[in-house]
Design a protein around this motif. Structure first.
Motif, PDB file in Angstrom:
ATOM      1  N   GLU A   1      42.685  -1.390  15.783  1.00 16.69           N
ATOM      2  CA  GLU A   1      43.298  -0.881  14.569  1.00 16.69           C
ATOM      3  C   GLU A   1      42.563  -1.456  13.368  1.00 16.69           C
ATOM      4  OE1 GLU A   1      46.936  -2.864  13.419  1.00 16.69           O
ATOM      5  OE2 GLU A   1      47.866  -0.930  13.014  1.00 16.69           O
ATOM      6  N   ILE A   2      42.133  -0.600  12.443  1.00 17.95           N
ATOM      7  CA  ILE A   2      41.505  -1.064  11.206  1.00 17.95           C
ATOM      8  C   ILE A   2      42.335  -0.546  10.047  1.00 17.95           C
ATOM      9  CG2 ILE A   2      39.435  -1.061   9.789  1.00 17.95           C
ATOM     10  CD1 ILE A   2      37.792  -0.564  12.252  1.00 17.95           C
ATOM     11  N   GLU A   3      42.879  -1.458   9.266  1.00 14.77           N
ATOM     12  CA  GLU A   3      43.737  -1.043   8.168  1.00 14.77           C
ATOM     13  C   GLU A   3      43.588  -1.986   6.994  1.00 14.77           C
ATOM     14  OE1 GLU A   3      47.641  -1.313   9.946  1.00 14.77           O
ATOM     15  OE2 GLU A   3      47.924  -3.345   9.206  1.00 14.77           O
ATOM     16  N   ILE A   4      43.910  -1.470   5.815  1.00 13.03           N
ATOM     17  CA  ILE A   4      43.998  -2.273   4.599  1.00 13.03           C
ATOM     18  C   ILE A   4      45.469  -2.438   4.274  1.00 13.03           C
ATOM     19  CG2 ILE A   4      43.681  -2.192   2.106  1.00 13.03           C
ATOM     20  CD1 ILE A   4      40.967  -1.074   2.495  1.00 13.03           C
ATOM     21  N   LYS A   5      45.826  -3.659   3.927  1.00 16.91           N
ATOM     22  CA  LYS A   5      47.206  -3.939   3.541  1.00 16.91           C
ATOM     23  C   LYS A   5      47.251  -4.289   2.053  1.00 16.91           C
ATOM     24  CE  LYS A   5      49.706  -6.211   6.453  1.00 16.91           C
ATOM     25  NZ  LYS A   5      50.713  -5.185   6.856  1.00 16.91           N
TER      26      LYS A   5
ATOM     27  N   MET B   1      42.708   9.218   7.045  1.00 14.37           N
ATOM     28  CA  MET B   1      43.476   7.979   6.946  1.00 14.37           C
ATOM     29  C   MET B   1      44.959   8.282   6.937  1.00 14.37           C
ATOM     30  SD  MET B   1      41.091   6.390   3.919  1.00 14.37           S
ATOM     31  CE  MET B   1      40.842   8.054   3.251  1.00 14.37           C
ATOM     32  N   GLU B   2      45.729   7.324   7.391  1.00 10.91           N
ATOM     33  CA  GLU B   2      47.175   7.402   7.265  1.00 10.91           C
ATOM     34  C   GLU B   2      47.614   6.351   6.250  1.00 10.91           C
ATOM     35  OE1 GLU B   2      51.162   7.554  10.023  1.00 10.91           O
ATOM     36  OE2 GLU B   2      49.661   6.025  10.484  1.00 10.91           O
TER      37      GLU B   2
ATOM     38  N   GLU C   1      55.199  -2.956   0.996  1.00  9.59           N
ATOM     39  CA  GLU C   1      53.762  -2.958   1.237  1.00  9.59           C
ATOM     40  C   GLU C   1      53.253  -1.576   1.608  1.00  9.59           C
ATOM     41  OE1 GLU C   1      53.594  -5.840   4.409  1.00  9.59           O
ATOM     42  OE2 GLU C   1      53.653  -4.265   5.955  1.00  9.59           O
ATOM     43  N   ILE C   2      51.963  -1.416   1.394  1.00  7.75           N
ATOM     44  CA  ILE C   2      51.264  -0.187   1.751  1.00  7.75           C
ATOM     45  C   ILE C   2      50.194  -0.540   2.773  1.00  7.75           C
ATOM     46  CG2 ILE C   2      49.769   1.670   0.914  1.00  7.75           C
ATOM     47  CD1 ILE C   2      51.052   1.195  -1.875  1.00  7.75           C
ATOM     48  N   GLU C   3      50.139   0.240   3.828  1.00 12.08           N
ATOM     49  CA  GLU C   3      49.076   0.084   4.816  1.00 12.08           C
ATOM     50  C   GLU C   3      48.300   1.391   4.879  1.00 12.08           C
ATOM     51  OE1 GLU C   3      50.969  -0.959   8.441  1.00 12.08           O
ATOM     52  OE2 GLU C   3      51.421  -3.008   7.816  1.00 12.08           O
ATOM     53  N   ALA C   4      47.003   1.285   4.751  1.00 14.12           N
ATOM     54  CA  ALA C   4      46.138   2.459   4.893  1.00 14.12           C
ATOM     55  C   ALA C   4      45.297   2.253   6.143  1.00 14.12           C
ATOM     56  CB  ALA C   4      45.247   2.629   3.672  1.00 14.12           C
ATOM     57  N   GLU C   5      45.537   3.064   7.162  1.00 18.08           N
ATOM     58  CA  GLU C   5      44.843   2.912   8.441  1.00 18.08           C
ATOM     59  C   GLU C   5      43.760   3.969   8.586  1.00 18.08           C
ATOM     60  OE1 GLU C   5      45.641   3.186  13.253  1.00 18.08           O
ATOM     61  OE2 GLU C   5      47.331   2.839  11.906  1.00 18.08           O
ATOM     62  N   LEU C   6      42.583   3.525   8.966  1.00 12.52           N
ATOM     63  CA  LEU C   6      41.467   4.436   9.194  1.00 12.52           C
ATOM     64  C   LEU C   6      41.592   5.063  10.577  1.00 12.52           C
ATOM     65  CD1 LEU C   6      38.722   5.444   8.012  1.00 12.52           C
ATOM     66  CD2 LEU C   6      37.649   3.586   9.313  1.00 12.52           C
TER      67      LEU C   6
ATOM     68  N   HIS D   1      39.678   8.020  11.296  1.00 14.24           N
ATOM     69  CA  HIS D   1      38.350   8.563  11.571  1.00 14.24           C
ATOM     70  C   HIS D   1      37.489   8.338  10.332  1.00 14.24           C
ATOM     71  CE1 HIS D   1      35.189  11.170  13.131  1.00 14.24           C
ATOM     72  NE2 HIS D   1      35.154  11.751  11.944  1.00 14.24           N
ATOM     73  N   GLY D   2      36.234   7.959  10.554  1.00 16.73           N
ATOM     74  CA  GLY D   2      35.324   7.783   9.434  1.00 16.73           C
ATOM     75  C   GLY D   2      34.918   6.339   9.239  1.00 16.73           C
ATOM     76  N   GLU D   3      34.319   6.071   8.081  1.00 22.67           N
ATOM     77  CA  GLU D   3      33.787   4.751   7.764  1.00 22.67           C
ATOM     78  C   GLU D   3      34.781   3.936   6.943  1.00 22.67           C
ATOM     79  OE1 GLU D   3      30.991   3.530   8.944  1.00 22.67           O
ATOM     80  OE2 GLU D   3      30.747   5.427  10.050  1.00 22.67           O
ATOM     81  N   PRO D   4      34.796   2.592   7.126  1.00 17.36           N
ATOM     82  CA  PRO D   4      35.735   1.729   6.384  1.00 17.36           C
ATOM     83  C   PRO D   4      35.637   1.858   4.863  1.00 17.36           C
ATOM     84  CG  PRO D   4      34.775   0.511   8.206  1.00 17.36           C
ATOM     85  CD  PRO D   4      34.039   1.823   8.139  1.00 17.36           C
ATOM     86  N   GLU D   5      34.487   2.237   4.323  1.00 15.29           N
ATOM     87  CA  GLU D   5      34.347   2.374   2.877  1.00 15.29           C
ATOM     88  C   GLU D   5      35.373   3.345   2.308  1.00 15.29           C
ATOM     89  OE1 GLU D   5      33.507   1.966  -0.927  1.00 15.29           O
ATOM     90  OE2 GLU D   5      32.723   0.671   0.668  1.00 15.29           O
ATOM     91  N   ALA D   6      35.793   4.319   3.114  1.00 11.99           N
ATOM     92  CA  ALA D   6      36.810   5.264   2.647  1.00 11.99           C
ATOM     93  C   ALA D   6      38.124   4.548   2.336  1.00 11.99           C
ATOM     94  CB  ALA D   6      37.035   6.353   3.690  1.00 11.99           C
ATOM     95  N   LEU D   7      38.446   3.520   3.138  1.00 12.85           N
ATOM     96  CA  LEU D   7      39.657   2.740   2.881  1.00 12.85           C
ATOM     97  C   LEU D   7      39.560   2.003   1.548  1.00 12.85           C
ATOM     98  CD1 LEU D   7      40.437   1.143   6.366  1.00 12.85           C
ATOM     99  CD2 LEU D   7      41.758   2.906   5.206  1.00 12.85           C
ATOM    100  N   PHE D   8      38.405   1.398   1.276  1.00 13.55           N
ATOM    101  CA  PHE D   8      38.232   0.653   0.029  1.00 13.55           C
ATOM    102  C   PHE D   8      38.318   1.587  -1.173  1.00 13.55           C
ATOM    103  CE2 PHE D   8      35.245  -1.780   2.985  1.00 13.55           C
ATOM    104  CZ  PHE D   8      36.274  -2.571   3.452  1.00 13.55           C
ATOM    105  N   SER D   9      37.705   2.760  -1.046  1.00  8.07           N
ATOM    106  CA  SER D   9      37.757   3.737  -2.129  1.00  8.07           C
ATOM    107  C   SER D   9      39.194   4.169  -2.400  1.00  8.07           C
ATOM    108  CB  SER D   9      36.881   4.943  -1.782  1.00  8.07           C
ATOM    109  OG  SER D   9      36.943   5.923  -2.790  1.00  8.07           O
ATOM    110  N   LEU D  10      39.950   4.389  -1.328  1.00 10.83           N
ATOM    111  CA  LEU D  10      41.354   4.771  -1.463  1.00 10.83           C
ATOM    112  C   LEU D  10      42.145   3.659  -2.152  1.00 10.83           C
ATOM    113  CD1 LEU D  10      43.715   6.716  -0.774  1.00 10.83           C
ATOM    114  CD2 LEU D  10      43.931   5.459   1.388  1.00 10.83           C
ATOM    115  N   ALA D  11      41.900   2.409  -1.758  1.00 15.60           N
ATOM    116  CA  ALA D  11      42.618   1.284  -2.361  1.00 15.60           C
ATOM    117  C   ALA D  11      42.330   1.193  -3.857  1.00 15.60           C
ATOM    118  CB  ALA D  11      42.219  -0.016  -1.659  1.00 15.60           C
TER     119      ALA D  11
END
Length: 489
Positions: free
Chosen positions: A12-16, A142-143, A162-167, A169-179
């Motif tokens: 699981e790869i997610e940003i919190k 992402m979810e 809290e907010i969790e954004a889970e990847l 499909h795709g590259e982790p950079e998409a999570l950072f951009s979303l954050a």
């Protein structure tokens, strides 16, 4: 959930990210989520462990979550406390009810023995309203999950928002951009506690206490990039935990530990500069310096008030309140919130890591890098402090800064040297290094106190009587003792 290769555990790869309690309505109005389908449900989760917390010690989280009539058991493992972005092996399965399935087919059977499993009990619970959205951005899917509710343990409770954004499909950079995009619309802060960690801390009465630097779990086989990422994440984690305490209850210990965390992170950037320097590192270092300085005035006045005792006057009290107000305003600023997310993204996937200028330097073992670095810092400190009593205040201050850097490097790299002799030498070296830092700190306080006292109309006689010459002798002796101490690396 990312797709694992054959034979590998799913990861699981997610940003919190954290929001203010009750702030979920702002997220629901975000432009990012406009027009997207919303999944809204209530969830009740029970976490299990032994009374001695054997699972936690082993780095394992076991929970059963109820959503409607469905019960899902989840097992997660994590080798070290995370910050912002989490990548954790995870196993899920449906179970018949609120109790975990510990049968022969459960992965947990391979992680802990049957005796431990026989003593598992509910440790704490988490009840949340969960709202989630599926977000697509380019090739990434992402979810985004918003959790608002309460964690309960040992008769106590605390809010969760809290907010969790889970990847997915795709590259982790998409999570950072979303954050970053969401952070521009509402006040988000980097999350550093999992729900499990929050529950354990609440159960132990440690959720609202200042946090000192934790042992940095660098793996014996880590390369330099992995070591820096682990160290930097540890520093960010310490800062964020104390920042939250400082914002909710401004008090000296939380401020002090927040500043310690920033100093540790800035030292790490300096220590690893040959490896991590890239187009972003200088900007990030400057932003950290600005943040640290913004907290400095409040800390100086904390120390002065503690030193003066009954001699504190109204001028000092007013300046103290003003300094804290300024510090809190800085912490609440968009600039600071953005910095935390930018640091997280840079640590995980900055150019220094994905396109290193010197791959051989980045990929060398952490232990080799540590030995060279510790040796270099020790030699510099030995030379610069050789005539400590003859230095002026500014020169001695520079020796103090170098002493701190060596101490932080010692703390960072100490876990890499695991032999019995190395551990014994490490303890002796650390003790002598701490003594030198303490004496130099007292001398620095003596040097900086007169202007501060004059600014507030306080007679220097109000300070405790220190014998400067005696302190210089102690500092010189401590330096000599450190130089004579055997190296642990």
């Amino acid at each position: 959930m990312t797709t694992a290769a054959s034979g590998e555990r799913p990861t699981e790869i997610e940003i919190k990210l954290e929001i203010e309690p009750g702030g979920g309505a702002m997220l629901c109005q975000s432009r990012v989520l406009a027009g997207l389908a919303l999944n809204d449900r209530e969830q009740f989760t029970t976490y299990f462990d032994t009374p001695e917390q054997d699972l936690r010690v082993a780095g394992i989280s076991l929970r059963v979550r109820r959503t409607g009539d469905r019960h899902v058991q989840t097992i997660k493992t994590i080798s070290a406390p995370g910050v912002g972005i989490f990548a954790r092996p995870e196993w899920e399965q449906d179970v018949a009810g609120s109790s975990p399935d510990l049968g022969d087919s459960s992965p947990i059977r391979e992680m802990v023995n049957a005796e431990v499993l026989s003593r598992l009990r509910p440790a704490f619970t988490v009840a949340v309203r969960r709202r989630s959205w599926r977000v697509e951005s380019g090739d990434a899917v992402m979810e985004v999950v918003l959790d608002e509710g309460t964690v309960r343990a040992s008769g106590c409770e605390a809010p969760i928002a809290e907010i969790e954004a889970e990847l997915q499909h795709g590259e982790p950079e998409a999570l950072f951009s979303l954050a970053r995009t969401l952070g521009g619309e509402l006040p988000l802060r980097l999350g550093v506690l999992t729900k499990a960690e929050r529950g354990y801390r609440l159960a132990e009465g440690r959720l609202y206490t200042p946090v000192k630097a934790e042992r940095v779990p660098i793996g014996a086989e880590s390369d330099v990039a992995e070591a820096f990422a682990t160290i930097a994440a540890s520093c960010l984690r310490q800062f964020r935990l104390n920042e939250e305490l400082l914002r909710s209850n401004p008090e000296p210990d939380a401020l002090h530990q927040a500043r310690v965390a920033l100093r540790r992170l800035r030292s790490a950037l300096s220590i690893f500069k040959p490896v991590v320097a890239d187009d972003r590192s200088r900007h990030l270092a400057a932003e950290l310096r600005h943040l640290a300085r913004s907290l400095g005035a409040a800390r100086d006045l904390d120390v002065l008030i503690e030193t003066l005792g009954p001699h504190v006057n109204e001028s000092v009290r007013a300046a103290h309140a003003e300094a804290y107000a300024a510090a809190l305003a800085t912490l609440d600023a968009q600039r600071t919130r953005d910095l935390m997310i930018d640091l997280m993204a840079w640590i995980a996937s900055g150019d220094w890591r994905v396109r290193p200028a010197d791959p051989a330097a980045t990929n060398q073992t952490a232990k080799r890098f540590a030995s060279a670095t510790l040796g270099k810092l020790r030699r510099r400190l030995k030379k610069r402090g050789s005539h400590l009593a003859e230095l002026d205040d500014e020169e001695r201050h520079q020796v103090r800064i170098l002493t701190k850097k060596l101490r932080y490097a010692t703390d960072f790299f100490g876990p890499l040297f695991t032999g019995k002799k190395a551990r014994q030498r490490y303890k002796v070296f650390s003790k002598k290094l701490a003594a030198l830092q303490e004496h130099l700190g007292t001398l620095n306080d003596l040097a900086t106190a007169p202007p501060l006292l004059a600014r507030h109309g306080i007679d220097p006689a109000a300070l405790p009587a220190y014998k400067r010459r005696a302190l210089l002798t102690k500092a010189s002796d401590a330096h000599a003792a450190l130089v004579e101490a055997k190296r642990f690396w």
